[in-house]
Motif scaffolding. Sequence first.
Motif, PDB file in Angstrom:
ATOM      1  N   GLY A   1      53.347  11.529 -60.602  1.00  0.00           N
ATOM      2  CA  GLY A   1      52.490  12.850 -60.770  1.00  0.00           C
ATOM      3  C   GLY A   1      52.278  12.964 -59.496  1.00  0.00           C
ATOM      4  N   GLU A   2      51.588  11.463 -58.772  1.00  0.00           N
ATOM      5  CA  GLU A   2      50.489  12.509 -57.851  1.00  0.00           C
ATOM      6  C   GLU A   2      51.137  12.553 -56.241  1.00  0.00           C
ATOM      7  OE1 GLU A   2      47.235   9.257 -57.484  1.00  0.00           O
ATOM      8  OE2 GLU A   2      47.378   8.858 -60.113  1.00  0.00           O
ATOM      9  N   LEU A   3      52.260  12.017 -56.284  1.00  0.00           N
ATOM     10  CA  LEU A   3      52.970  12.719 -54.500  1.00  0.00           C
ATOM     11  C   LEU A   3      54.343  12.746 -55.018  1.00  0.00           C
ATOM     12  CD1 LEU A   3      54.925   9.980 -54.058  1.00  0.00           C
ATOM     13  CD2 LEU A   3      52.639   9.154 -53.719  1.00  0.00           C
ATOM     14  N   VAL A   4      54.897  13.161 -53.878  1.00  0.00           N
ATOM     15  CA  VAL A   4      56.472  13.537 -53.538  1.00  0.00           C
ATOM     16  C   VAL A   4      57.659  12.197 -53.396  1.00  0.00           C
ATOM     17  CG1 VAL A   4      58.450  14.758 -53.569  1.00  0.00           C
ATOM     18  CG2 VAL A   4      56.292  15.858 -53.996  1.00  0.00           C
ATOM     19  N   TYR A   5      58.516  11.674 -53.801  1.00  0.00           N
ATOM     20  CA  TYR A   5      58.897  10.552 -53.743  1.00  0.00           C
ATOM     21  C   TYR A   5      59.729  11.195 -53.206  1.00  0.00           C
ATOM     22  CZ  TYR A   5      61.448   6.651 -52.715  1.00  0.00           C
ATOM     23  OH  TYR A   5      62.093   5.021 -52.139  1.00  0.00           O
TER      24      TYR A   5
ATOM     25  N   ALA B   1      61.076   2.309 -51.704  1.00  0.00           N
ATOM     26  CA  ALA B   1      59.393   2.103 -51.379  1.00  0.00           C
ATOM     27  C   ALA B   1      58.676   0.865 -52.622  1.00  0.00           C
ATOM     28  CB  ALA B   1      59.199   3.418 -52.562  1.00  0.00           C
ATOM     29  N   SER B   2      57.189   0.884 -52.096  1.00  0.00           N
ATOM     30  CA  SER B   2      56.753  -0.053 -52.894  1.00  0.00           C
ATOM     31  C   SER B   2      57.010  -0.085 -54.144  1.00  0.00           C
ATOM     32  CB  SER B   2      55.123  -0.480 -52.499  1.00  0.00           C
ATOM     33  OG  SER B   2      54.556   0.787 -52.329  1.00  0.00           O
ATOM     34  N   ASP B   3      55.575  -1.114 -55.614  1.00  0.00           N
ATOM     35  CA  ASP B   3      55.948  -0.386 -57.039  1.00  0.00           C
ATOM     36  C   ASP B   3      54.732   0.389 -56.733  1.00  0.00           C
ATOM     37  OD1 ASP B   3      58.056  -2.262 -57.533  1.00  0.00           O
ATOM     38  OD2 ASP B   3      56.918  -3.605 -57.665  1.00  0.00           O
ATOM     39  N   GLU B   4      54.182   0.297 -56.182  1.00  0.00           N
ATOM     40  CA  GLU B   4      52.657   1.544 -56.240  1.00  0.00           C
ATOM     41  C   GLU B   4      53.359   2.335 -55.641  1.00  0.00           C
ATOM     42  OE1 GLU B   4      48.090  -0.496 -55.116  1.00  0.00           O
ATOM     43  OE2 GLU B   4      50.157  -1.414 -53.303  1.00  0.00           O
ATOM     44  N   ILE B   5      53.743   2.606 -54.871  1.00  0.00           N
ATOM     45  CA  ILE B   5      54.734   4.110 -53.938  1.00  0.00           C
ATOM     46  C   ILE B   5      55.188   4.557 -55.621  1.00  0.00           C
ATOM     47  CG2 ILE B   5      56.276   5.469 -52.902  1.00  0.00           C
ATOM     48  CD1 ILE B   5      52.960   5.632 -51.218  1.00  0.00           C
ATOM     49  N   LEU B   6      56.112   3.732 -56.249  1.00  0.00           N
ATOM     50  CA  LEU B   6      57.144   4.212 -57.459  1.00  0.00           C
ATOM     51  C   LEU B   6      55.780   4.695 -58.775  1.00  0.00           C
ATOM     52  CD1 LEU B   6      59.851   1.681 -57.211  1.00  0.00           C
ATOM     53  CD2 LEU B   6      60.244   4.293 -56.201  1.00  0.00           C
ATOM     54  N   ASP B   7      54.551   4.029 -58.660  1.00  0.00           N
ATOM     55  CA  ASP B   7      54.087   3.831 -59.504  1.00  0.00           C
ATOM     56  C   ASP B   7      52.947   6.067 -59.553  1.00  0.00           C
ATOM     57  OD1 ASP B   7      52.559   3.226 -62.082  1.00  0.00           O
ATOM     58  OD2 ASP B   7      51.092   3.262 -60.701  1.00  0.00           O
ATOM     59  N   LEU B   8      52.610   6.084 -58.221  1.00  0.00           N
ATOM     60  CA  LEU B   8      52.159   6.897 -57.780  1.00  0.00           C
ATOM     61  C   LEU B   8      53.261   8.095 -58.233  1.00  0.00           C
ATOM     62  CD1 LEU B   8      49.542   5.861 -54.780  1.00  0.00           C
ATOM     63  CD2 LEU B   8      48.916   6.539 -57.497  1.00  0.00           C
ATOM     64  N   TRP B   9      54.389   7.869 -57.642  1.00  0.00           N
ATOM     65  CA  TRP B   9      55.603   8.876 -57.718  1.00  0.00           C
ATOM     66  C   TRP B   9      55.867   8.692 -60.008  1.00  0.00           C
ATOM     67  CZ3 TRP B   9      60.832   8.106 -59.087  1.00  0.00           C
ATOM     68  CH2 TRP B   9      61.904   9.216 -58.940  1.00  0.00           C
ATOM     69  N   GLU B  10      55.825   8.311 -59.983  1.00  0.00           N
ATOM     70  CA  GLU B  10      56.216   8.901 -61.986  1.00  0.00           C
ATOM     71  C   GLU B  10      55.250   9.458 -62.316  1.00  0.00           C
ATOM     72  OE1 GLU B  10      56.997   4.508 -62.860  1.00  0.00           O
ATOM     73  OE2 GLU B  10      58.596   4.960 -62.230  1.00  0.00           O
TER      74      GLU B  10
ATOM     75  N   GLY C   1      56.276   0.670 -47.033  1.00  0.00           N
ATOM     76  CA  GLY C   1      55.929  -0.211 -47.662  1.00  0.00           C
ATOM     77  C   GLY C   1      54.567  -1.120 -47.527  1.00  0.00           C
ATOM     78  N   THR C   2      54.135  -1.967 -46.805  1.00  0.00           N
ATOM     79  CA  THR C   2      52.163  -2.001 -47.945  1.00  0.00           C
ATOM     80  C   THR C   2      51.699  -1.453 -46.610  1.00  0.00           C
ATOM     81  OG1 THR C   2      53.109  -4.688 -47.681  1.00  0.00           O
ATOM     82  CG2 THR C   2      51.009  -4.370 -47.473  1.00  0.00           C
ATOM     83  N   ILE C   3      52.256  -0.745 -45.228  1.00  0.00           N
ATOM     84  CA  ILE C   3      50.931  -0.056 -44.685  1.00  0.00           C
ATOM     85  C   ILE C   3      51.163   1.321 -45.713  1.00  0.00           C
ATOM     86  CG2 ILE C   3      50.621   1.098 -41.931  1.00  0.00           C
ATOM     87  CD1 ILE C   3      51.435  -1.829 -40.615  1.00  0.00           C
ATOM     88  N   ALA C   4      52.267   1.714 -45.235  1.00  0.00           N
ATOM     89  CA  ALA C   4      52.356   3.258 -45.636  1.00  0.00           C
ATOM     90  C   ALA C   4      51.593   3.185 -47.016  1.00  0.00           C
ATOM     91  CB  ALA C   4      54.097   3.151 -46.093  1.00  0.00           C
ATOM     92  N   THR C   5      51.516   2.471 -47.496  1.00  0.00           N
ATOM     93  CA  THR C   5      50.978   2.397 -49.389  1.00  0.00           C
ATOM     94  C   THR C   5      49.552   2.664 -49.183  1.00  0.00           C
ATOM     95  OG1 THR C   5      53.080   1.000 -50.173  1.00  0.00           O
ATOM     96  CG2 THR C   5      51.250   1.106 -51.204  1.00  0.00           C
ATOM     97  N   ARG C   6      49.413   1.372 -48.307  1.00  0.00           N
ATOM     98  CA  ARG C   6      47.688   1.806 -47.966  1.00  0.00           C
ATOM     99  C   ARG C   6      47.350   3.027 -47.418  1.00  0.00           C
ATOM    100  NH1 ARG C   6      47.188  -2.927 -45.231  1.00  0.00           N
ATOM    101  NH2 ARG C   6      46.734  -1.737 -42.962  1.00  0.00           N
ATOM    102  N   ARG C   7      48.068   3.317 -47.113  1.00  0.00           N
ATOM    103  CA  ARG C   7      47.367   4.602 -46.006  1.00  0.00           C
ATOM    104  C   ARG C   7      47.477   6.493 -47.508  1.00  0.00           C
ATOM    105  NH1 ARG C   7      48.729   3.861 -39.698  1.00  0.00           N
ATOM    106  NH2 ARG C   7      47.431   2.488 -39.741  1.00  0.00           N
TER     107      ARG C   7
END
Length: 160
Positions: free
Chosen positions: A61-65, A50-59, A26-32
């Motif tokens: 390849g910057e993180l594993v979701y 997941a937030s849209d930002e987390i999904l975008d970072l996953w797409e 969510g918001t806090i996790a995304t910020r961190r």
Amino acid sequence: MKNREKKLFPLFTDLTEKKAVVFGAGTIATRRVKTLLSFVGEIRVIAPKASDEILDLWEKGELVYQKKIYEREDLYDADLVLAATDDDKVNEDIYSACKCLGILVNIASDQKKCDFHFPAVIEQDGVVIGMNAGGKDHKKVKEVRQSIETYLTGSREETE
């Protein structure tokens, strides 16, 4: 020895070969997660949604979701754990398991269950500045961060 309140020591450490596991997206996790991205070797985010930002970072390849609920096995290869779920029982289990396994843990909803706190971070020209008020005055930290950013931006413009 005086009985005085202890402050947080600003410790800069190398996380480039470390794995961070974040529970919640969510918001806090995304910020961190966004704060950690340029510092940690691998970030794995585990949450049913997941937030849209987390999904975008996953797409990108910057993180594993992993779209799933928490299981203790998710902790076993972690070096650093962040719990930012909206379920107190899950957060408590994550905290207890991390303490038993010797994994550094931060429970976003409970300052007393944090081996480390997240600083406000400024990165510019190879310099990293971290600020923290020990959880007491987030507004003051934000003001100081903005003042430093303004100063650094102004200093850069003067030299150009």
